[in-house]
Every structure is written in C-alpha cells, then in structure tokens.
Design an enzyme around this catalytic site. Structure first.
Site, PDB file in Angstrom:
ATOM      1  N   GLU A   1       0.815  -1.221   0.000  1.00 49.67           N
ATOM      2  CA  GLU A   1       0.000   0.000   0.000  1.00 49.67           C
ATOM      3  C   GLU A   1       0.845   1.264   0.000  1.00 49.67           C
ATOM      4  OE1 GLU A   1      -4.141  -1.519   1.927  1.00 49.67           O
ATOM      5  OE2 GLU A   1      -2.538  -1.058   3.352  1.00 49.67           O
TER       6      GLU A   1
ATOM      7  N   GLU B   1      -4.557 -10.262  -0.053  1.00 49.41           N
ATOM      8  CA  GLU B   1      -5.369 -10.157   1.152  1.00 49.41           C
ATOM      9  C   GLU B   1      -6.822 -10.420   0.763  1.00 49.41           C
ATOM     10  OE1 GLU B   1      -4.841  -6.449   3.264  1.00 49.41           O
ATOM     11  OE2 GLU B   1      -2.654  -6.505   3.013  1.00 49.41           O
TER      12      GLU B   1
END
Length: 989
Positions: free
Chosen positions: A437, A512
């Site tokens: 991220e 994820e």
C-alpha cells in the site's frame, strides 16, 4: 559545546540509512562442529553469544531531553520487547493508515520519545587475539545509535532488517559496555506506516558472533534444474575467506548420506545433484550444505524447486499450485513485535494443522528463523519488504507520494536489497514483495529492477518472482513490474473481470482477502470455489493470522486484552487490529475452522452408488482414514472406517453402505491423517464432508390429554393451564409472558420479537443503516389480541408491530399461539417486513429463563458456533453445551449461535426445561451473556455472567461475511424476504 541531541542527526537525514555497519549478507550462524551445524540450534554454538535478557533502561519523552549518555539507569527492561508493552513508558498506539505525526517528510515533528539501553558482556583475551566480534541486531524500531565502551560506533534504521556491526576495535579484555539509543521515529518511519500497533524498542534477538579473522562473509546459493528434474546444477558463491581452504559437503534430503564433497580455496564453486528430491510445501525435502572454513562450520539448508509462468499460469515443479495462505504479522500481547523461536514454531504449527500452505510476511521481512521454519515445515512464502506509505493517501491524497520522488529512491532500494541479501538462501521464498500500500512509482520500478538483477542466475533465468499489489491498473498502467497480478478484498462481482481484463494477463493472487475481524470468514468458500475455477488463479492469503493486542495483567493476575483507544492516546483506529484467525493468545476462532475446511487437501463427491475421494495435493499422496457415521435424526445407526492411500491429483471410489430408514438421514465423513507430522499426531483431522441423504425429518406427535384445558382472563393477562403447566399471556404485548410449573418459572420474561443482533465487526458498514431503521431500540407493540377456545385447546391471535422510537415500523406480524391440553404450544409468525428495510440481521423471538437452566441439548450444526455462511466445519448432530461459556471475541459481538437447528432443549441439571422444535431448521442461541451486554461492552474482560439465561429462537440469522474490510455480505446470506412465516413448537421436558 553542542547538546547531546544536536550531535544525533542521522535519523532526520534521509541520505543516511546506516553508518559503521557491515554490508548485508545471508543469514547463517557459525558452529564449531558438523554435528552442531546440522542440528542448527544456534544457542549451542560457542561462536554465538545471545544478549537477550534484562538490560538497564532509561526512557526520555523526547530526544531533546538527553543531556548525556551517562544518565542514571534506574529501570530495567527485557530485551527483546517493545517499551510500550510495559504500559510504563510512552503509550501504545494502534493506527491502520494515518501517520502518528505531522506528515512533512523527511522530518518528524513534535516530541520523539527515545530510550537508552545498556548492558555489559565479557570478552576474553583469547577472543580478542583470535577472533573478530560482530554485534547483530535482528530488529530495532525505528532506528538506533550504538556506543561501545563509551565510544560512538554505528547508526542504523530499517526496523525489520538485520544490522551487523564489527565492534572488535572498541573492545577490551574483560567487561565491555554496550549502549544503544533507540528513537521512536526517524525519517525511515515514513516508509513504515503498516497497519499495526506503533511500538518501539529492541524487539528481536541481539547477539554476538565470534568469527575467524579471515572468515566467510557471505554465501549465495543458486541452482538450475534440467527439464525433467533429473539433475540440479548448484553454484556456490562465497565472499571473504580468500585463499583459505574450504571443505564443502552436501548431505541428502534425509540427512544420512554424503552425496558431494570437495576441498577448494576457490570462492565460486559448481557441482551437480543427480535425481534431486524436490521441495514443496507438501513434501519439504531439504538438503544440508556444510561449509568448513578455518574453525567454523556453516550450514545452509537447500531445497530444489522450479517455478515458471506459461500462458498466464504459474507452474511450480510443473504443477499448477494453489496458494492457500494467510498474512502473518509478528505480534505478541506481552512483548509487542517479538516472537520467540518457540512462538514462531507454534504459529506455524497452527497453520499447518489448519491446512494453510503459504505465508505472506505482512508487511516486512520476518525474523530469519521464521523463514528457516517455513522451509523445514513446508510453507510457501511471499517475503515482503519493510515498506508502506499508506498514510499519504490521507495526508496528501496520494499513496504514491514518496514512491515517485527520486530523493527517496535509495531508501526504497535499501529495503529491497537488505531483504534479498539476508533471505536469498531460504528455500521457502517463492516471491519477493516490494512492500504494501505505497501506490506505485519509479522507486518501485528500481526496486524491481535490482531484485531482478540480483535474482538472475548464470543461465539468465530468475529463481523467484516479484509481487506487488500496487503494480496494478489503478497505479501503474504499464502493469509489468510484478510477475503476478494481485489485489485485495476483490468484490464478488469483479471475479469475472479479472479473467477477462487484458490488464490482468498474468497469474493472479489475492494477497489479502476474507478479512478475519471478529466473527468472520463467512465468504471463504466463495473465494475458494473461484480459485479452483481457473488455472490462472493462484489463490490468496487470508487477512490475517492473529489479533493484535496489548496485554495488561490485573491485580488478581487476570489478563486484559486491549486495543486502540484504551490508552488515552488520541488518534487511533480502535479494534481494527483485532482481525485475526486466532486471538492474541492464539486460541483458534471459528474463522480458522472455516479456513481449514476450505483449504482441506481433498474433495469427496457422491456418485450414484459410490463416493469419489480426490487428492487435491499435487506432490504428496494422501494416506488417510475415512471415519464415517450414518445418522438418522442425529442418532448414530451405523459407522465404519476406510483406510486408503491416494496418489497426488488422483481419486479413488469407495462404497459406504447405507440403510433405508425413516427420518433425516445424514452421512458424516471425517478424514484423518495416518501420518505423524511435527505439528500433529496420527489421527489428526484434515477436514470433513457431510451428505444429507434424506431430508425427511421425524414428525413430532402432539398427543392430547384426556383433561380439559383451563382458561382464565383478567384485564391484562390470559392464564392457560394445561397438564399442570401454567402459561401467562400478556394481552398488552400480544405475547407469552411466563411458563410456570408448580412454583417454578421456566420462562421468566416476555416472548419478544427480535430483528437485531449484537453487531459483529463485519456489520460496521451496515450498522448505521440498522440504527436508522431503529433496530437496536425497537419495541414490540400489540395492535390487536383475541382468542378462541374449546376443551382441548386455546388459540390466541395477535397483530404485532416492531419499530423504533420516532421511526417507521420495521415489520408487522400476525401471531398465532395454539395451546393444547397436553401442554404443548404451537407458535406461528406471519411476517411482513416494511419496504424501506434493505435486509435484517435476524428475525426471531427472545426470552429469558432462570439461570438454573444451564445447559442446551440440541440437534443442529455443532459443537462450535455456526451460521448460514459458515458451518461446514461442523457436522449435523446432537450436542450439548453449557450456557455460561464466555464468548471468545476480544471485542464482544454476536456469537455462539447454532445454525440448522431441528430441536433444542434448554434444561437444568435434572434434565427439566423446555424443548423447542420445528419442521423447518432454525437458528438458536442460549447464553448467560445477553445481546444487550455484548452490544454495550468494549472488551471481553468486561463481560459478566448475568442472572438469567437469554434465549433466541430465530427464523434466520444473516451470515457473517467479511465486510469489515471486504465485499458486502452476499444477498443469499442475508435476511431479505419481505414476507415469510416462522412456526415452531414448545413443550415441557
């Protein structure tokens, strides 16, 4: 004269990452004998000195408070640990995205807490004469300055990467002193904005290595397999020990045969292994390479495997593997980021016991021993760089803010290089990840370029792949740095897009998915079905393994598990860190059971006359026993056991005898492993499968008594007496108020309609709408109530409404109570849900019973909690449970429900109580912990056993899903019906 803090400026200079440190190298420990090296217990090596333990400690609120290093050390702290975990220094701070300081890179504004650590160690004259001494820090957050015997020596940052420092020149014979100044923040903190508690300190092992003067500095092992895997060509590149003779020995995968040896002074050697036994997560064959050089013996474990991508499909050892993974943070409620070697092993044992075959090291390289264990036990690893800049999406509206800035390029590259150099020889690593991220920018491209260069072997091929979720169509239109496509929490309606979209012409992984926060993972089967639908789909890693928490011990030695907002710390992200498959103390949740079932290594299919058992393993046979039970209406009528061995990717057919019986017939099959493993004994259950062969349920006969039913009425109540049972019906509320036998109240409260639940974490995005509906303070109102009776029965009809104060009605129900003269009640709700209600968490009735009714016996899915979207880890059967069991979740929420119930009895120690049964399966919950308490308390330790038993009988409970950070609950698992009927019966036991 400059003040102390003015001399310490490296931590705010982004061009300085390390000073006085050794170049990064492969992880290894020198031993003095072959036997010790093969055993690989580093604490037995006389060249290894662990400095863990109690250190002197001096904490400062700000680095500017340091006057000198010779302060009074009146405190002690255990190393490794994080100082916030003591709850004495600083405050634990949990943040998901935001930075904990003003975002003005590279500067960290405001107070910067810090601490000086001090300890002594002894060095002999012989060591000083014959050895060089290296000090190793495996993890320090966020940066540190080092002094040896009062002289400054080194600086380093990069919290989760090993720092090695040659301290020989500063040592003296006898006692020596280490002082380490650790700062909470540095410019590198801008690259460490991971979703976790922001903790500080020396949090991994610290140790000395006593090395020969001309020792091996680094080792790089590469190999190439020929096309049919009959030969592995191994290349060994060594740095240091020039012109020193080295004895190279390679032992077979089982360690008992020497298959290669040579004496050489060369630092680059090549040799071949014929017919190598390949490594995989299913069969983790490891060879042992020993390098004897001078007085040292160094061991490296080698596993041979091949990886390639053809036609957008990833092949591992020529097979199309599936990643059945989990994300793993290093966290412990007592020691913070520190996991002991035993704790690492226990985490991995839990994973292996639950069919997990892969780990993403979110979001940093783990301790090196963790990777050794993954290679040994068999887990594929995505090794992730210590890099996340997520907070820039909030502060600057662009998570790529630093990724695109050239002045940060060296810092980005440093994190890739140090990860690679330390971990390059670990067999388990399939992919290097560029971080998490952080958007996408040129700095990621440079990280990928240098990793490709470092990974390229002499034959021009790369051993491992590169992964980065940010290298996708949202941040990087070229989409070519990562070898695999990757995404997080992909909505179900985008499944097909991945397979159609030209931008995803790569193997695809969900790095994820199925966010495991609270009562969760109800969607795991949807994802697994999708993964198996196309060869391009690699699989994914569930978020995440364990809850993050800080433990506090109370005066009576009870443990309180805390999360964001519990420390008066200001900005925080609450309980979003309580998002694991296991609790902070590693107790498995039902989410882990759901994952185990979804990841099971077999599939059983019912044919007309046989059952096909398919081995989903690609490399390992299944040596299993199928323990089966044939049940009718929950009771066993026949059982047996079949032992089989199934080759990889193959299936066999077996016959399981059946019987024609009246009632619901179920075949339950438990698959048990016949092989002992390090993590489980023979007989460990790999998974289960169940088939409902006949859904015809046994009808409960309502035998009438020869006595008349008695009916009385006053202004407020109807009183019905049947078979010595007294029922009190409240006309004002249109519901049963009490069931009494003699002087004992069996039911002690109103039967009330209930459409809410104690919000689970996955309700966080819908709960505001439910509040808007008025669900949580909804009250039942009776619009009409009447009756009719005869000698055998009384029928009461009521028109009810459920609604919140100041809100439009949620639903209306026509309710029918039929009391017969044998004491049985038939209750039916014909429900109409208002059009403005999108969906309901549940519909049913709730009532209370005295605490003496302490046990539930039931026929449903058990013995664990079960829901419409997660119950296949349980069998349908007859179970018992105690009703005072405390709910497991750190943050209380809806829990301990039973899905698919045919009947339940709530009884006391004598077996007396009530039985609830229906022709259609329902859900129920009975507990000494009320929905009100579960909704209002923030922590499990706050929960108190209540005076009554709280019972819910539900037409339907909506599913759990994983919407806390993922797609909305699928419609098929929601209570969306606008009209439905719910009918059940109550009898006295």
């Amino acid at each position: 004269m400059k003040k102390m803090h003015e001399q310490l400026y490296y931590h705010s200079n982004m061009n300085i990452i390390q000073k006085g440190c050794e170049p990064p190298r492969a992880y290894f420990i020198p031993f003095s004998s072959r036997a010790e090296a093969v055993e690989n217990n580093r604490e037995t090596s006389k060249y290894f000195c662990l400095l863990n333990g109690e250190w002197d400690f001096c904490y400062f609120e700000s680095v500017s408070d340091i006057v000198s290093l010779s302060g009074v050390f009146n405190e002690k702290i255990n190393v490794p640990s994080c100082w916030q975990n003591t709850l004495k220094y600083d405050k634990p701070l949990y943040l998901n995205v935001s930075y904990p300081f003003t975002v003005n890179p590279p500067f960290v504004t405001g107070k910067n807490p810090c601490a000086i650590y001090r300890r002594e160690f002894d060095v002999s004259r012989e060591t000083l004469e014959k050895k060089e001494v290296f000090l190793n820090f495996e993890g320090v957050c966020s940066c540190f300055y080092l002094w040896i015997n009062g002289e400054y020596l080194a600086y380093s940052q990069g919290s989760h990467m090993t720092t090695e420092i040659n301290i020989t020149q500063k040592l003296e014979e006898g006692k020596n002193e280490i002082k380490v100044l650790v700062l909470k923040f540095c410019d590198g903190s801008y690259l460490e904005d991971q979703d976790m508690f922001r903790l500080s300190g020396i949090f991994r092992d610290v140790y000395l290595l006593y090395r020969d003067k001309n020792c091996i500095k680094d080792i790089k092992i590469t190999y190439s397999l020929n096309s049919d895997f009959t030969k592995a060509d191994v290349t060994l590149d060594i740095k240091g020990s020039e012109e020193v003779q080295k004895n190279i020995l390679l032992y077979s995968y089982n360690g008992d045969t020497l298959i290669y040896s040579t004496l050489s002074t060369e630092n680059s050697l090549s040799f071949s292994v014929v017919d190598p036994k390949l490594w995989s997560a299913e069969i983790p064959n490891l060879y042992t390479l020993l390098i004897e050089c001078g007085n040292e013996v160094i061991a490296q474990r080698i596993g041979f495997w091949s990886i390639e991508i053809k036609d957008e499909v990833l092949y591992f050892n020529t097979e199309k593997i599936k990643i059945k993974g989990v994300n793993h943070h290093e966290n412990n409620p007592f020691t913070g980021y520190y996991l002991s070697y035993q704790a690492m092993r226990e985490d991995l044992y839990i994973m292996k016991c639950h069919n997990i075959n892969a780990v993403r090291t979110s979001h940093y390289p783990p301790a090196p021993q963790f990777l050794e264990l993954c290679s040994e036990l068999g887990l594929y690893v995505i090794d992730e760089a210590d890099l996340e800049t997520h907070g820039f999406s909030f502060s600057h509206g662009d998570p790529s803010f630093l990724s695109k800035r050239q002045e940060w390029e060296n810092a980005f590259i440093d994190r890739a290089v140090r990860m690679y150099e330390r971990d390059k020889n670990h067999t388990c690593i399939l992919m290097w990840s560029l971080g998490n991220e952080s958007g996408f920018g040129e700095n990621h491209r440079e990280m990928a370029n240098i990793l490709r260069k470092l990974e390229t072997k002499s034959d021009g091929k790369r051993q491992r792949l590169i992964h980065y979720e940010g290298d996708n169509i949202y941040f990087n239109k070229d989409n070519h740095e990562s070898d695999v496509g990757s995404a997080m929490y992909l909505p179900y309606n985008e499944f097909d897009k991945v397979l159609r979209d030209k931008d995803y012409l790569k193997p695809f992984i969900l790095c994820e998915y199925s966010h495991a926060m609270g009562n969760s993972c109800g969607d795991i089967n949807e994802y697994m079905d999708w993964f198996y639908s196309d060869d391009r789909l690699l699989g994914g890693c569930v978020w995440e393994f364990a809850d993050h928490s800080i433990a506090e011990k109370s005066e009576d030695n009870k443990i309180k598990l805390l999360y964001g907002g519990d420390f008066d710390e200001g900005l925080n992200d609450g309980n979003f860190c309580i998002d694991g498959l296991v609790t902070p103390l590693r107790t498995p949740k039902t989410s882990l059971l759901a994952v185990k079932q979804a990841y099971k290594p077999f599939e059983i299919i019912k044919n007309e006359d046989t059952y096909s058992i398919k081995n989903r393993n690609l490399f390992a046979p299944l040596d299993i026993s199928l323990k089966w039970v044939l049940k009718c209406n929950g009771e066993k009528i026949k059982s047996g056991k079949e032992t089989v061995i199934i080759k990889p990717s193959s299936f066999i057919n077996i016959i399981i005898p059946s019987e024609q019986v009246n009632g619901e017939t179920i075949l339950s099959i438990s698959v048990l492993n016949n092989i002992k493993t390090p993590w489980a004994e023979i007989g460990h259950e790999l998974g289960k499968t169940e088939f409902i062969l006949s859904s015809e349920q046994a009808k409960q006969e309502h035998k009438l008594s020869d006595k008349k039913i008695r009916f009385e009425e006053n202004i407020r109540y109807f009183r019905i007496t049947a078979n010595k049972i007294v029922y009190i019906f409240d006309k004002d509320f249109g519901s049963l108020r009490c069931i009494r036998i003699g002087k004992e109240d069996v039911v002690s409260s109103l039967f009330e309609m209930c459409a809410s639940r104690a919000p689970i974490d996955n309700d966080r995005n819908i709960v505001a709408k439910w509040e808007e509906y008025g669900l949580f303070d909804a009250q039942q109102q009776c619009e009409f109530c009447d009756y009719e009776k005869n000698d055998e029965s009384v029928i009461i009809k009521a028109r009810l409404m459920l609604g919140g104060r100041g809100k439009a009605p949620i639903l209306f129900a026509n309710v029918f109570y039929k009391f017969n003269n044998s004491g049985i009640i038939n209750i039916k709700y014909d429900v109409n849900v208002s059009n403005h209600i999108e969906w309901l968490p549940r519909f049913g009735i709730t009532f209370e019973m005295p605490k003496e009714y302490e046990k539930a016996r039931y026929y449903g899915y058990g013995p664990e909690e079960t829901y419409i979207d997660k119950h296949d880890y349980c069998f349908l059967g007859i179970y018992e449970k105690q009703l005072n069991k405390k709910p497991l979740y750190v943050k209380p929420q809806q829990s301990n429900d039973v899905y698919g119930t045919r009947w339940t009895s709530i009884i006391d120690r004598r077996g007396h109580g009530i039985k609830i049964y229906s022709d259609s399966p329902f859900s129920f919950r009975a507990s000494r912990y009320s929905q009100k308490q579960l909704s209002s308390k923030r922590h499990r330790y706050e929960l108190q056993e209540e005076e009554n038993v709280f019972v819910n009988i539900d037409y339907k409970m909506s599913g759990t899903g994983s919407a806390s950070c993922g797609p909305e609950l699928l419609e098929k698992y929601r209570l969306t019906e606008k009209e439905f009927s719910f009918e059940f019966n109550i009898s006295i036991e």
